[in-house]
Design a protein around this motif. Structure first.
Motif, PDB file in Angstrom:
ATOM      1  N   PRO A  39       0.619  11.869 -25.272  1.00  0.00           N
ATOM      2  CA  PRO A  39       1.238  10.530 -25.342  1.00  0.00           C
ATOM      3  C   PRO A  39       2.610  10.476 -24.691  1.00  0.00           C
ATOM      4  CG  PRO A  39       0.233  11.099 -27.440  1.00  0.00           C
ATOM      5  CD  PRO A  39       0.192  12.339 -26.617  1.00  0.00           C
ATOM      6  N   GLY A  40       3.410  11.534 -24.863  1.00  0.00           N
ATOM      7  CA  GLY A  40       4.712  11.576 -24.217  1.00  0.00           C
ATOM      8  C   GLY A  40       4.602  11.628 -22.709  1.00  0.00           C
ATOM      9  N   ILE A  41       3.657  12.416 -22.207  1.00  0.00           N
ATOM     10  CA  ILE A  41       3.445  12.496 -20.760  1.00  0.00           C
ATOM     11  C   ILE A  41       3.052  11.131 -20.205  1.00  0.00           C
ATOM     12  CG2 ILE A  41       2.032  13.513 -18.934  1.00  0.00           C
ATOM     13  CD1 ILE A  41       1.780  16.020 -20.640  1.00  0.00           C
ATOM     14  N   LEU A  42       2.132  10.459 -20.884  1.00  0.00           N
ATOM     15  CA  LEU A  42       1.675   9.154 -20.424  1.00  0.00           C
ATOM     16  C   LEU A  42       2.816   8.135 -20.420  1.00  0.00           C
ATOM     17  CD1 LEU A  42      -1.791   8.918 -22.210  1.00  0.00           C
ATOM     18  CD2 LEU A  42      -1.354   9.365 -19.796  1.00  0.00           C
ATOM     19  N   SER A  43       3.632   8.161 -21.454  1.00  0.00           N
ATOM     20  CA  SER A  43       4.773   7.236 -21.505  1.00  0.00           C
ATOM     21  C   SER A  43       5.723   7.500 -20.348  1.00  0.00           C
ATOM     22  CB  SER A  43       5.507   7.389 -22.838  1.00  0.00           C
ATOM     23  OG  SER A  43       4.689   7.019 -23.918  1.00  0.00           O
ATOM     24  N   GLY A  44       6.035   8.770 -20.111  1.00  0.00           N
ATOM     25  CA  GLY A  44       6.939   9.106 -19.013  1.00  0.00           C
ATOM     26  C   GLY A  44       6.371   8.746 -17.656  1.00  0.00           C
ATOM     27  N   VAL A  45       5.071   8.989 -17.466  1.00  0.00           N
ATOM     28  CA  VAL A  45       4.420   8.654 -16.200  1.00  0.00           C
ATOM     29  C   VAL A  45       4.434   7.149 -15.964  1.00  0.00           C
ATOM     30  CG1 VAL A  45       2.186   8.591 -15.026  1.00  0.00           C
ATOM     31  CG2 VAL A  45       2.990  10.713 -16.056  1.00  0.00           C
ATOM     32  N   ALA A  46       4.162   6.378 -17.015  1.00  0.00           N
ATOM     33  CA  ALA A  46       4.169   4.920 -16.870  1.00  0.00           C
ATOM     34  C   ALA A  46       5.546   4.409 -16.495  1.00  0.00           C
ATOM     35  CB  ALA A  46       3.714   4.267 -18.177  1.00  0.00           C
ATOM     36  N   LEU A  47       6.577   4.911 -17.153  1.00  0.00           N
ATOM     37  CA  LEU A  47       7.944   4.493 -16.836  1.00  0.00           C
ATOM     38  C   LEU A  47       8.341   4.933 -15.428  1.00  0.00           C
ATOM     39  CD1 LEU A  47       9.662   5.342 -20.248  1.00  0.00           C
ATOM     40  CD2 LEU A  47       9.153   3.066 -19.349  1.00  0.00           C
ATOM     41  N   ALA A  48       7.934   6.150 -15.052  1.00  0.00           N
ATOM     42  CA  ALA A  48       8.255   6.648 -13.716  1.00  0.00           C
ATOM     43  C   ALA A  48       7.569   5.816 -12.636  1.00  0.00           C
ATOM     44  CB  ALA A  48       7.846   8.122 -13.593  1.00  0.00           C
ATOM     45  N   PHE A  49       6.309   5.467 -12.870  1.00  0.00           N
ATOM     46  CA  PHE A  49       5.575   4.654 -11.888  1.00  0.00           C
ATOM     47  C   PHE A  49       6.216   3.278 -11.737  1.00  0.00           C
ATOM     48  CE2 PHE A  49       2.287   1.635 -10.663  1.00  0.00           C
ATOM     49  CZ  PHE A  49       1.706   2.257  -9.576  1.00  0.00           C
ATOM     50  N   ALA A  50       6.535   2.650 -12.873  1.00  0.00           N
ATOM     51  CA  ALA A  50       7.153   1.324 -12.813  1.00  0.00           C
ATOM     52  C   ALA A  50       8.505   1.376 -12.112  1.00  0.00           C
ATOM     53  CB  ALA A  50       7.311   0.763 -14.229  1.00  0.00           C
ATOM     54  N   LYS A  51       9.264   2.434 -12.364  1.00  0.00           N
ATOM     55  CA  LYS A  51      10.565   2.591 -11.704  1.00  0.00           C
ATOM     56  C   LYS A  51      10.393   2.802 -10.203  1.00  0.00           C
ATOM     57  CE  LYS A  51      14.970   3.664 -11.111  1.00  0.00           C
ATOM     58  NZ  LYS A  51      16.039   2.632 -11.113  1.00  0.00           N
ATOM     59  N   ALA A  52       9.429   3.651  -9.824  1.00  0.00           N
ATOM     60  CA  ALA A  52       9.203   3.946  -8.409  1.00  0.00           C
ATOM     61  C   ALA A  52       8.748   2.718  -7.645  1.00  0.00           C
ATOM     62  CB  ALA A  52       8.181   5.073  -8.270  1.00  0.00           C
ATOM     63  N   LYS A 108       0.831  -1.204   0.000  1.00  0.00           N
ATOM     64  CA  LYS A 108       0.000   0.000   0.000  1.00  0.00           C
ATOM     65  C   LYS A 108       0.868   1.259   0.000  1.00  0.00           C
ATOM     66  CE  LYS A 108      -4.170  -1.817   2.247  1.00  0.00           C
ATOM     67  NZ  LYS A 108      -5.040  -1.723   3.454  1.00  0.00           N
ATOM     68  N   LEU A 109       1.909   1.261   0.829  1.00  0.00           N
ATOM     69  CA  LEU A 109       2.793   2.423   0.894  1.00  0.00           C
ATOM     70  C   LEU A 109       3.512   2.621  -0.433  1.00  0.00           C
ATOM     71  CD1 LEU A 109       4.211   4.684   2.421  1.00  0.00           C
ATOM     72  CD2 LEU A 109       5.842   2.989   3.286  1.00  0.00           C
ATOM     73  N   THR A 110       3.992   1.544  -1.016  1.00  0.00           N
ATOM     74  CA  THR A 110       4.720   1.630  -2.284  1.00  0.00           C
ATOM     75  C   THR A 110       3.833   2.175  -3.395  1.00  0.00           C
ATOM     76  OG1 THR A 110       6.131  -0.237  -1.661  1.00  0.00           O
ATOM     77  CG2 THR A 110       6.021   0.315  -3.999  1.00  0.00           C
ATOM     78  N   LEU A 111       2.633   1.616  -3.524  1.00  0.00           N
ATOM     79  CA  LEU A 111       1.728   2.050  -4.594  1.00  0.00           C
ATOM     80  C   LEU A 111       1.246   3.485  -4.372  1.00  0.00           C
ATOM     81  CD1 LEU A 111      -0.401  -1.194  -5.085  1.00  0.00           C
ATOM     82  CD2 LEU A 111       1.534  -0.387  -6.428  1.00  0.00           C
ATOM     83  N   GLY A 112       0.950   3.822  -3.120  1.00  0.00           N
ATOM     84  CA  GLY A 112       0.495   5.188  -2.828  1.00  0.00           C
ATOM     85  C   GLY A 112       1.569   6.215  -3.121  1.00  0.00           C
TER      86      GLY A 112
END
Length: 279
Positions: free
Chosen positions: A198-211, A71-75
């Motif tokens: 589309p660029g924002i979404l790609s960056g957000v997805a990569l950032a979320f997966a990295k985090a 929960k902490l990680t996803l939040g």
């Protein structure tokens, strides 16, 4: 005697056969490469997570400490992704549209998290925002430190995915909108934002997966307090140190599935958002 037409067709057929052979060879190489480096390790992780049975898998991922860490990680990852979407887009806009002294230095600093070992990033943040902070800000061993550490290692993703899109965007579109009386806010909302989405979404997805999977930048500054500042990656490390490799693998599989589903979902949203460009 062969006709000129037959003579001309023969080389084309030979060229087509060579192209198909080259394509097949390249595809075989890529498939083997991805299987060895990605497919087999993931399969081994899944096998390890279920090596003690499905009930053991469920017990590992549903334990109170594992659930709290997830929960902490996803939040925290979600909050960081939102910050990155806004701050990363603004940063990319400034780098593309404005000229200022020290611009090359800012560009280099943005790429620093890509080159810097994440454990060094954790030490850097602890020195700056820890008990001996030179700026008088101490957020070490708190949830705030988790967000800061995640932002440090993920900000470049949004900047570097939005920046080339802005560079390719034709300024005449914005000039035309201004000439028709559109305000800057309206121009950004109607002209710029749909193109960079589309660029924002790609960056957000990569950032979320990295985090979600970040470890090095968090293990030092967060304190790793169960039910408080312990993220999933640190929880997995603790399970391994305790000899519970199956439990560690089970939680890792959950993180892997979350990251994969996130990337698929963002890809689907991108496909929907750019459907007019393909029409």
């Amino acid at each position: 005697m062969e006709s000129p037409a037959n003579v001309a067709v023969a080389p084309r057929r030979a060229s087509g056969s060579r192209d198909r052979a080259t394509t097949a060879l390249s595809l075989s190489f890529v498939t083997t490469f991805l299987t060895v480096l990605v497919g087999l390790p993931i399969a081994a992780l899944v096998w390890e997570s279920t090596s003690e049975g499905s009930q053991s898998f469920w017990d590992s991922v549903s334990s109170p400490e594992a659930v709290a860490a997830l929960k902490l990680t996803l939040g925290a990852s979600f909050v960081v992704s939102l910050f990155n979407a806004v701050l990363g887009t603004i940063t990319a806009w400034v780098l593309v549209r404005d000229d200022f002294r020290g611009k090359s230095l800012v560009n280099a600093i943005i790429d620093l998290p890509f080159a810097l070992p994440t454990i060094v990033a954790g030490l850097t943040l602890l020195a700056l925002y820890g008990p001996t902070s030179p700026v008088g800000i101490d957020v070490a061993f708190t949830r705030t430190s988790i967000v800061l550490a995640m932002m440090f290692v993920t900000l470049p993703f949004v900047v570097r995915t939005v920046q080339p899109v802005l560079q390719e965007l034709d300024p005449e579109l914005e000039q035309a909108a201004h000439s028709l009386g559109a305000s800057r806010a309206t121009t950004f909302r109607r002209i710029v934002f749909p193109n960079i989405l589309p660029g924002i979404l790609s960056g957000v997805a990569l950032a979320f997966a990295k985090a979600v999977g970040e470890f090095g930048a968090l293990v030092i500054i967060t304190g790793n307090i169960p039910f408080d500042t312990e993220v999933s990656s640190v929880f997995i490390f603790g399970r391994i140190e305790s000899g519970d490799s199956a439990g560690a693998a089970a939680v890792a599989v959950v993180l892997l599935a979350i990251s994969f589903l996130t990337l698929l979902s963002i890809g689907a949203i991108r496909h929907f958002a750019t459907r007019h460009d393909r029409a």
